[in-house]
Design a protein around this motif. Sequence first.
Motif, PDB file in Angstrom:
ATOM      1  N   PHE A 173       0.980  -1.099   0.148  1.00  0.00           N
ATOM      2  CA  PHE A 173       0.160   0.041  -0.063  1.00  0.00           C
ATOM      3  C   PHE A 173       1.078   0.948   0.448  1.00  0.00           C
ATOM      4  CE2 PHE A 173      -3.680  -2.199   0.655  1.00  0.00           C
ATOM      5  CZ  PHE A 173      -3.349  -2.996   1.455  1.00  0.00           C
ATOM      6  N   TYR A 178       0.616   5.751   0.474  1.00  0.00           N
ATOM      7  CA  TYR A 178      -0.280   6.247   1.515  1.00  0.00           C
ATOM      8  C   TYR A 178       0.911   7.899   1.040  1.00  0.00           C
ATOM      9  CZ  TYR A 178      -2.256   3.135   4.059  1.00  0.00           C
ATOM     10  OH  TYR A 178      -2.548   1.959   4.316  1.00  0.00           O
ATOM     11  N   GLN A 220       1.053  11.176   3.401  1.00  0.00           N
ATOM     12  CA  GLN A 220       0.903  12.080   4.520  1.00  0.00           C
ATOM     13  C   GLN A 220       1.707  13.697   4.590  1.00  0.00           C
ATOM     14  OE1 GLN A 220       2.081  10.638   7.740  1.00  0.00           O
ATOM     15  NE2 GLN A 220       0.868  10.875   9.450  1.00  0.00           N
ATOM     16  N   SER A 251      -3.668  13.023   8.564  1.00  0.00           N
ATOM     17  CA  SER A 251      -3.374  11.604   8.270  1.00  0.00           C
ATOM     18  C   SER A 251      -3.500  10.855   6.738  1.00  0.00           C
ATOM     19  CB  SER A 251      -4.749  11.830   9.194  1.00  0.00           C
ATOM     20  OG  SER A 251      -4.846   9.622   9.043  1.00  0.00           O
ATOM     21  N   LEU A 252      -2.799   9.372   7.197  1.00  0.00           N
ATOM     22  CA  LEU A 252      -2.368   8.945   6.016  1.00  0.00           C
ATOM     23  C   LEU A 252      -3.303   8.769   5.046  1.00  0.00           C
ATOM     24  CD1 LEU A 252      -0.608   5.814   7.932  1.00  0.00           C
ATOM     25  CD2 LEU A 252       0.582   7.818   7.109  1.00  0.00           C
ATOM     26  N   LEU A 254      -3.949   7.305   2.243  1.00  0.00           N
ATOM     27  CA  LEU A 254      -3.957   6.263   0.714  1.00  0.00           C
ATOM     28  C   LEU A 254      -3.566   6.119  -0.705  1.00  0.00           C
ATOM     29  CD1 LEU A 254      -3.986   2.648   0.336  1.00  0.00           C
ATOM     30  CD2 LEU A 254      -6.356   2.597   0.191  1.00  0.00           C
ATOM     31  N   THR A 274      -3.244   0.807  -4.016  1.00  0.00           N
ATOM     32  CA  THR A 274      -2.645  -0.486  -3.621  1.00  0.00           C
ATOM     33  C   THR A 274      -2.444  -1.603  -4.523  1.00  0.00           C
ATOM     34  OG1 THR A 274      -4.549  -1.070  -1.580  1.00  0.00           O
ATOM     35  CG2 THR A 274      -3.700  -2.693  -2.491  1.00  0.00           C
ATOM     36  N   PHE A 291       5.227  13.401   2.626  1.00  0.00           N
ATOM     37  CA  PHE A 291       6.302  12.330   2.860  1.00  0.00           C
ATOM     38  C   PHE A 291       4.941  10.389   2.626  1.00  0.00           C
ATOM     39  CE2 PHE A 291       8.320  10.259   6.076  1.00  0.00           C
ATOM     40  CZ  PHE A 291       7.666   9.531   6.939  1.00  0.00           C
ATOM     41  N   ILE A 335       4.481   7.203   2.285  1.00  0.00           N
ATOM     42  CA  ILE A 335       4.691   5.940   3.104  1.00  0.00           C
ATOM     43  C   ILE A 335       4.034   4.595   2.372  1.00  0.00           C
ATOM     44  CG2 ILE A 335       4.800   4.807   5.481  1.00  0.00           C
ATOM     45  CD1 ILE A 335       3.432   7.749   6.069  1.00  0.00           C
ATOM     46  N   GLY A 378       9.664   5.672   5.432  1.00  0.00           N
ATOM     47  CA  GLY A 378       8.832   6.890   4.797  1.00  0.00           C
ATOM     48  C   GLY A 378       9.760   7.565   4.045  1.00  0.00           C
TER      49      GLY A 378
END
Lengths: 109, 117
Positions: free
Chosen positions: B34, B36, B38, B43-44, B46, B49, B91, B93, B111
């Motif tokens: 996954f 992400y 940020q 928050s993260l 998404l 996938t 960022f 991740i 990250g």
Amino acid sequence: QKEVEQNSGPLSVPEGAIASLNCTYSDRGSQSFFWYRQYSGKSPELIMSIYSNGDKEDGRFTAQLNKASQYVSLLIRDSQPSDSATYLCAVKTGNQFYFGTGTSLTVIP
Amino acid sequence: GAVVSQHPSWVICKSGTSVKIECRSLDFQATTMFWYRQFPKQSLMLMATSNEGSKATYEQGVEKDKFLINHASLTLSTLTVTSAHPEDSSFYICSARDYQGQDTEAFFGQGTRLTVV
């Protein structure tokens, strides 16, 4: 409605107190629940996972799950300044992880 | 726990250039990873996938032509930010799950902090 909701805080507690972090989720089919801790500028790290109703304790941390109420919480006993971070609630539904916005916790020495 | 390695940890690039970020599962096979993003104090989110051997599944609002994802092996997924612009600074991740168990947590890479100037 967001999949996972948390109070953004900030939450401040004195050193040695109990910090209580709460999370609700929308999908009753969610199977697994996780709490992550994220320090500023760092990646999240797993603290606790819980899969069934009730309490799960690991050291100073206790996760509580109530599937009927769609509620999961994290208690931190004897809070330490090093616990100051953002705590993310994550819920696994199917093959997806959904994260809450995180609760910022500050433990005051 | 399982180890997910992400590289580079930070990168600065010029506007208009492309940046590739690697995510490796070091001690397990990850059929799904996954990605992400940020932003500061958020928050993260998404982005997509990544599925080994097939096309990635992108979240709504994420441009698949801008954020190219390749998952060529069971241990490596890459995210390429094409024609980066300052608003792509964030960022990034990655995470992966070890599918040995039925219920498994996600393990995160360190990250990558991307700054586009």
